[in-house]
Design a protein around this motif. Structure first.
Motif, PDB file in Angstrom:
ATOM      1  N   ASP A  79      21.131  20.656 -13.216  1.00 19.02           N
ATOM      2  CA  ASP A  79      21.708  21.605 -12.903  1.00 19.02           C
ATOM      3  C   ASP A  79      23.303  21.976 -12.541  1.00 19.02           C
ATOM      4  O   ASP A  79      22.854  20.736 -10.282  1.00 19.02           O
ATOM      5  CB  ASP A  79      20.468  22.871 -12.230  1.00 19.02           C
ATOM      6  CG  ASP A  79      19.911  23.522 -13.605  1.00 19.02           C
ATOM      7  OD1 ASP A  79      20.561  23.485 -14.893  1.00 19.02           O
ATOM      8  OD2 ASP A  79      19.216  24.014 -13.026  1.00 19.02           O
ATOM      9  N   VAL A  81      24.795  16.177 -22.221  1.00 25.45           N
ATOM     10  CA  VAL A  81      25.418  17.023 -21.381  1.00 25.45           C
ATOM     11  C   VAL A  81      26.450  18.312 -22.062  1.00 25.45           C
ATOM     12  O   VAL A  81      27.808  17.261 -22.603  1.00 25.45           O
ATOM     13  CB  VAL A  81      25.809  16.669 -19.843  1.00 25.45           C
ATOM     14  CG1 VAL A  81      27.180  15.878 -20.063  1.00 25.45           C
ATOM     15  CG2 VAL A  81      26.053  17.298 -19.035  1.00 25.45           C
ATOM     16  N   GLU A  82      26.736  19.476 -21.647  1.00 28.25           N
ATOM     17  CA  GLU A  82      28.060  20.001 -22.212  1.00 28.25           C
ATOM     18  C   GLU A  82      27.641  20.931 -21.003  1.00 28.25           C
ATOM     19  O   GLU A  82      27.460  21.844 -20.944  1.00 28.25           O
ATOM     20  CB  GLU A  82      27.225  21.213 -24.304  1.00 28.25           C
ATOM     21  CG  GLU A  82      27.010  19.440 -25.110  1.00 28.25           C
ATOM     22  CD  GLU A  82      26.805  20.587 -26.190  1.00 28.25           C
ATOM     23  OE1 GLU A  82      27.727  20.192 -26.950  1.00 28.25           O
ATOM     24  OE2 GLU A  82      25.758  20.602 -25.922  1.00 28.25           O
ATOM     25  N   GLU A  83      29.127  21.320 -20.715  1.00 23.84           N
ATOM     26  CA  GLU A  83      29.298  22.620 -19.778  1.00 23.84           C
ATOM     27  C   GLU A  83      30.869  23.150 -20.684  1.00 23.84           C
ATOM     28  O   GLU A  83      31.856  23.020 -21.634  1.00 23.84           O
ATOM     29  CB  GLU A  83      30.171  21.981 -18.773  1.00 23.84           C
ATOM     30  CG  GLU A  83      28.734  21.379 -17.629  1.00 23.84           C
ATOM     31  CD  GLU A  83      29.543  20.754 -16.627  1.00 23.84           C
ATOM     32  OE1 GLU A  83      30.459  21.525 -16.147  1.00 23.84           O
ATOM     33  OE2 GLU A  83      28.725  19.847 -16.000  1.00 23.84           O
ATOM     34  N   PHE A  92      30.447  26.119 -25.372  1.00 19.20           N
ATOM     35  CA  PHE A  92      30.357  25.061 -24.829  1.00 19.20           C
ATOM     36  C   PHE A  92      31.710  24.476 -24.885  1.00 19.20           C
ATOM     37  O   PHE A  92      31.828  23.950 -25.846  1.00 19.20           O
ATOM     38  CB  PHE A  92      29.534  24.058 -24.671  1.00 19.20           C
ATOM     39  CG  PHE A  92      27.943  24.516 -24.511  1.00 19.20           C
ATOM     40  CD1 PHE A  92      27.454  24.878 -22.978  1.00 19.20           C
ATOM     41  CD2 PHE A  92      27.064  25.107 -25.313  1.00 19.20           C
ATOM     42  CE1 PHE A  92      26.795  25.196 -22.267  1.00 19.20           C
ATOM     43  CE2 PHE A  92      26.288  25.252 -24.729  1.00 19.20           C
ATOM     44  CZ  PHE A  92      26.041  26.366 -23.567  1.00 19.20           C
ATOM     45  N   SER A  96      25.192  28.988 -14.235  1.00 16.99           N
ATOM     46  CA  SER A  96      24.315  28.559 -14.593  1.00 16.99           C
ATOM     47  C   SER A  96      24.188  28.374 -16.327  1.00 16.99           C
ATOM     48  O   SER A  96      23.801  27.441 -17.157  1.00 16.99           O
ATOM     49  CB  SER A  96      22.624  28.535 -13.640  1.00 16.99           C
ATOM     50  OG  SER A  96      22.179  29.638 -14.358  1.00 16.99           O
ATOM     51  N   ASP A  97      24.252  29.268 -17.020  1.00 16.73           N
ATOM     52  CA  ASP A  97      24.288  29.120 -18.182  1.00 16.73           C
ATOM     53  C   ASP A  97      25.410  28.485 -18.785  1.00 16.73           C
ATOM     54  O   ASP A  97      25.474  29.168 -20.601  1.00 16.73           O
ATOM     55  CB  ASP A  97      24.394  30.981 -19.142  1.00 16.73           C
ATOM     56  CG  ASP A  97      22.642  31.485 -18.132  1.00 16.73           C
ATOM     57  OD1 ASP A  97      21.918  31.085 -17.580  1.00 16.73           O
ATOM     58  OD2 ASP A  97      22.700  32.541 -18.658  1.00 16.73           O
ATOM     59  N   GLU A  98      26.454  28.476 -18.524  1.00 20.52           N
ATOM     60  CA  GLU A  98      27.597  27.749 -19.012  1.00 20.52           C
ATOM     61  C   GLU A  98      27.265  25.395 -19.129  1.00 20.52           C
ATOM     62  O   GLU A  98      28.958  25.362 -19.460  1.00 20.52           O
ATOM     63  CB  GLU A  98      29.040  27.551 -17.879  1.00 20.52           C
ATOM     64  CG  GLU A  98      28.848  29.408 -18.360  1.00 20.52           C
ATOM     65  CD  GLU A  98      30.408  29.760 -17.516  1.00 20.52           C
ATOM     66  OE1 GLU A  98      31.015  30.933 -18.045  1.00 20.52           O
ATOM     67  OE2 GLU A  98      30.875  29.166 -17.195  1.00 20.52           O
ATOM     68  N   LYS A  99      25.888  25.231 -18.660  1.00 21.77           N
ATOM     69  CA  LYS A  99      25.650  23.768 -18.799  1.00 21.77           C
ATOM     70  C   LYS A  99      24.709  23.728 -19.123  1.00 21.77           C
ATOM     71  O   LYS A  99      23.816  24.676 -18.975  1.00 21.77           O
ATOM     72  CB  LYS A  99      25.423  23.366 -17.160  1.00 21.77           C
ATOM     73  CG  LYS A  99      25.846  22.152 -17.218  1.00 21.77           C
ATOM     74  CD  LYS A  99      25.308  21.465 -15.248  1.00 21.77           C
ATOM     75  CE  LYS A  99      25.192  20.296 -15.184  1.00 21.77           C
ATOM     76  NZ  LYS A  99      25.887  19.163 -16.183  1.00 21.77           N
ATOM     77  N   LYS A 100      24.863  23.157 -20.216  1.00 19.70           N
ATOM     78  CA  LYS A 100      23.420  22.456 -21.182  1.00 19.70           C
ATOM     79  C   LYS A 100      22.959  20.395 -20.663  1.00 19.70           C
ATOM     80  O   LYS A 100      24.006  19.635 -21.041  1.00 19.70           O
ATOM     81  CB  LYS A 100      23.195  22.900 -22.109  1.00 19.70           C
ATOM     82  CG  LYS A 100      22.602  22.762 -23.388  1.00 19.70           C
ATOM     83  CD  LYS A 100      22.175  23.432 -24.329  1.00 19.70           C
ATOM     84  CE  LYS A 100      23.807  22.830 -25.467  1.00 19.70           C
ATOM     85  NZ  LYS A 100      23.122  23.144 -26.845  1.00 19.70           N
ATOM     86  N   GLY A 101      22.213  20.326 -20.347  1.00 24.39           N
ATOM     87  CA  GLY A 101      21.868  18.960 -20.214  1.00 24.39           C
ATOM     88  C   GLY A 101      21.876  18.509 -18.890  1.00 24.39           C
ATOM     89  O   GLY A 101      22.631  18.895 -18.111  1.00 24.39           O
TER      90      GLY A 101
END
Length: 281
Positions: free
Chosen positions: A152, A192-194, A180, A144-149
């Motif tokens: 989830d 969103v960033e991943e 990201f 889950s830390d590899e996604k922002k915005g």
């Protein structure tokens, strides 16, 4: 040997070609793997000459999407062993390390085909016992830390990809730089960033290349950032200290004296003193 992997989002875009030329000039990759070329094979093959690579393999786009291309220089002795619209398998004959395997991977972008991507990774792992590195756009994240915005990602998606990586005998290579690699709607409340792009390797590859370095680069013509993998980074033989150089033109700036005093720049154990047009140490 060095590899650049990039979801370029269309080689018909002139700015993408300009970025490719910059990446090649700046990082001098031996192999370049591109995903979502979005053009037919003739266009990609012609680009080989423009980018100054010796050889290339092109997997045509399907409909309006997809397309994979691999460019390489002959001195690295690459042999394409198999490919599909979602991967290219390369066997590298390395005179020093022995043969090893490099795979460019493009995970299915459709959410409904996540399991197809995971199963493809498992299937590829059964095709060879060579030291193996997989690099590309997996369209998946490992935590889950590899996604922002935004919302989830569902745990079953994260766990499914993580299990596939483990079943394939791979682990995630540490990536230097920004963490990201894909973004959307930056600068808005929907941003969103991943980390969709990465490199994975098995233990034997890691033993062959213990100092390998993976770095996230920058490019503005795509919503993905390129990855740069250097298998054996050149280690500096000696450290050359950098000498301070003073520009007399700085003295012409009326704010320069205050800047030096406020920053309290110290040279050795002494603080500089400004006297007329000179700096005394």
């Amino acid at each position: 040997m060095s590899v650049i992997s990039w979801n370029c989002r269309g080689l018909g875009n002139p700015s993408a070609v300009l970025h490719l030329k910059y990446l090649i000039r700046r990082y001098k990759p031996d192999v370049m793997i591109l995903y979502e070329t979005l053009v037919n094979s003739n266009k990609t093959t012609d680009l080989r000459y423009e980018l100054s690579f010796d050889s290339c393999l092109v997997v045509d786009r399907e409909g309006r999407g997809g397309g994979v291309a691999v460019f390489w220089n002959n001195h690295v002795n690459c042999n394409i062993t198999n490919y599909s619209s979602n991967h290219v398998d390369i066997e590298v004959a390395d005179s020093g390390k022995g043969n090893w395997r490099l795979t460019g991977f493009y995970g299915y972008p459709e959410g409904s085909r996540r399991r197809d991507s995971w199963n493809l990774l498992r299937q590829l792992s059964q095709r060879s016992n060579l030291p193996w590195c997989v690099i590309g756009d997996f369209n998946d994240i490992l935590s889950s830390d590899e996604k922002k915005g935004r919302a989830d990602r569902a745990n079953w998606l994260i766990n499914g990809f993580r299990e596939a990586v483990g079943d394939a005998g791979l682990f995630d290579l540490f990536m230097h730089g920004y963490q990201f690699t894909w973004f959307k709607s930056l600068g808005t409340n929907r941003a969103v960033e991943e980390k969709l792009d990465r490199a994975l390797a098995n233990d034997s590859w890691s033993q062959h290349f213990p100092n390998a370095r993976l770095e996230c680069l920058t490019a503005t013509s795509s919503d993905h950032y390129p990855l740069w993998l250097v298998c054996e980074p050149i280690q500096p033989t000696s450290y050359a200290p950098r000498h301070f150089k003073f520009e007399m033109a700085w003295m012409e700036d009326p704010e320069f004296a205050n800047f030096v005093r406020n920053r309290r720049i110290v040279f050795g154990n002494k603080e500089p003193k400004l006297s007329g047009t000179r700096m005394e140490i």
